[in-house]
Write a protein that holds these residues in place. Structure first.
Motif, PDB file in Angstrom:
ATOM      1  N   THR A 167      32.554  43.541  38.422  1.00 47.86           N
ATOM      2  CA  THR A 167      33.971  43.150  38.329  1.00 47.86           C
ATOM      3  C   THR A 167      34.561  43.640  37.004  1.00 47.86           C
ATOM      4  N   ARG A 172      38.028  44.933  39.499  1.00 51.74           N
ATOM      5  CA  ARG A 172      39.184  44.015  39.428  1.00 51.74           C
ATOM      6  C   ARG A 172      40.400  44.544  40.198  1.00 51.74           C
ATOM      7  N   ILE A 175      39.666  43.809  43.710  1.00 50.55           N
ATOM      8  CA  ILE A 175      39.847  42.374  43.998  1.00 50.55           C
ATOM      9  C   ILE A 175      41.317  42.107  44.334  1.00 50.55           C
ATOM     10  N   ALA A 187      32.161  37.783  44.397  1.00 48.57           N
ATOM     11  CA  ALA A 187      31.825  38.832  43.432  1.00 48.57           C
ATOM     12  C   ALA A 187      30.496  38.538  42.769  1.00 48.57           C
TER      13      ALA A 187
END
Ligand code: NAI
Length: 334
Positions: A167, A172, A175, A187
């Protein structure tokens, strides 16, 4: 007496730096020539890879500028040192192709950590969408006058679970994309950022939990000794039958034999690969008039549920401009 202008002096020193640019493609030249208008370095573009045979070409240069499939191993580092290279400027975020132990204390290395994480995340999303709704197959069908939709059945991504491994900057961005689709996001990272997870509305879990619950598993961690062959027979066994695997990280995160076995026995539903374990010989080159001798690569290309792209996750105008500007700024900072 007239004192030298320190800025002019600095520019003069900069302009003297000579850069040998390995694995140069026409698009590299276009973006680096544009970025170099601010610097005026002497750049020699060479289209071969940096390896033990080509490292000697660097004699007479100060800096070598390299990409993902250039091999910066112990022997290459020793040759570059003999050729008095002062700096290795990677035009990539990943640095798994550098023997860090060997380079430490010998030649300085710089890289471009975050030139456009969105570019890679958006490419991962493009692979997912194509694989799910089979647009890569529909494109050829309709052009051939075949308007049947048999075999093109997909699934709603809304409310499905995406498992994101790593991540960092790219993870990110993905996401955000997954949450935008209304997906649940699980995650895994070596270093959890619980505050960020709470703010965004996703959950950090163990790898085992991620494998068990995810409909899509997407890889965004670096390649290192811990993540080498992270996706192998054992991890695949833990995943949902029909799982979609996306790899825009590095090829060696996946054990190709295990992936092929999983695709053959149907436990893997589909795979989107922007990277491949042994990509260095093939990716970025045109082999359309010759044979592919790598049997695993050739086998992967036979599956209708595999979408393989040639390490193009980074390939956007914005990313190339950032890579060129940051690389030349890195050299200047050095
Ligand atoms: P980053 O450094 O921002 O994020 C990497 C994340 O992985 C970090 O959060 C880190 O804690 C985590 N991590 C480290 N070791 C781990 C482990 N053992 N298990 C799980 N997570 C671990 O890097 P960024 O910019 O997000 O890039 C990720 C990778 O994507 C790069 O290392 C590179 O290999 C690849 N990449 C691919 C591109 C393409 O064109 N396909 C372009 C750029 C990067």
């Amino acid at each position: 007496m007239c004192k030298p202008d320190p800025f002019l002096e600095k520019d003069h020193i900069m302009a003297e730096k000579k850069i040998l640019f390995y694995d140069a493609k026409p698009y590299d030249k276009q973006f680096f020539d544009e970025a170099n208008k601010k610097h005026a370095y002497e750049i020699q573009y060479f289209n071969g890879h940096l390896n033990r045979n080509t490292a000697y070409f660097s004699k007479g240069y100060d800096v070598v500028c390299t990409f993902v499939n250039d091999s910066i191993d112990k022997d290459v580092i020793s040759i570059l040192k003999d050729c008095s290279i002062e700096l290795i400027a990677l035009r990539s975020a990943g640095y798994n192709n550098v023997d860090l132990r060997a380079v430490y204390g010998t030649i300085h290395v710089v890289r471009v950590p975050g030139y456009s994480p969105c570019a890679v995340a958006e490419h991962a999303a493009a692979l997912m969408l194509s694989l799910n709704r089979k647009t890569h197959r529909a494109y050829f069908r309709t052009r051939d006058g075949n308007f049947s939709i048999n075999g093109l059945l997909g699934f709603d991504m809304h409310k499905k679970t995406m498992g994101i491994i790593g991540t960092g900057k790219i993870g990110r961005c993905l996401i955000d994309i997954a949450l935008g689709f209304g997906m649940n996001v699980l995650a895994y990272d070596k270093f959890n950022d619980e505050k960020y997870a709470q703010k965004k509305g996703f959950e950090y879990v163990s790898l085992e939990q991620l494998y068990k619950a995810s409909d899509i598993v997407s890889l965004h961690c670096p390649l290192n000794s811990e993540t080498y062959h992270l996706i192998n027979e054992d991890s695949l066994k833990q995943m949902k039958p029909g799982v979609m695997i996306i790899n825009t990280g590095r090829g060696k995160l996946i054990k190709t034999d295990a992936l092929i076995a999983g695709l053959k026995n149907g436990t893997i539903g589909s795979a989107g690969l922007d990277v491949y374990e042994e990509e260095s010989e093939y990716f970025f080159e045109d082999f359309s008039n010759s044979m592919i001798e790598d049997d695993k690569l050739a086998r992967l290309l036979t599956f209708p549920n595999v979408l393989l792209t040639s390490h193009q996750g980074f390939f956007t105008k914005e990313a190339l401009a950032n890579i060129a500007n940051t690389t030349l700024e890195n050299i200047e900072e050095y």
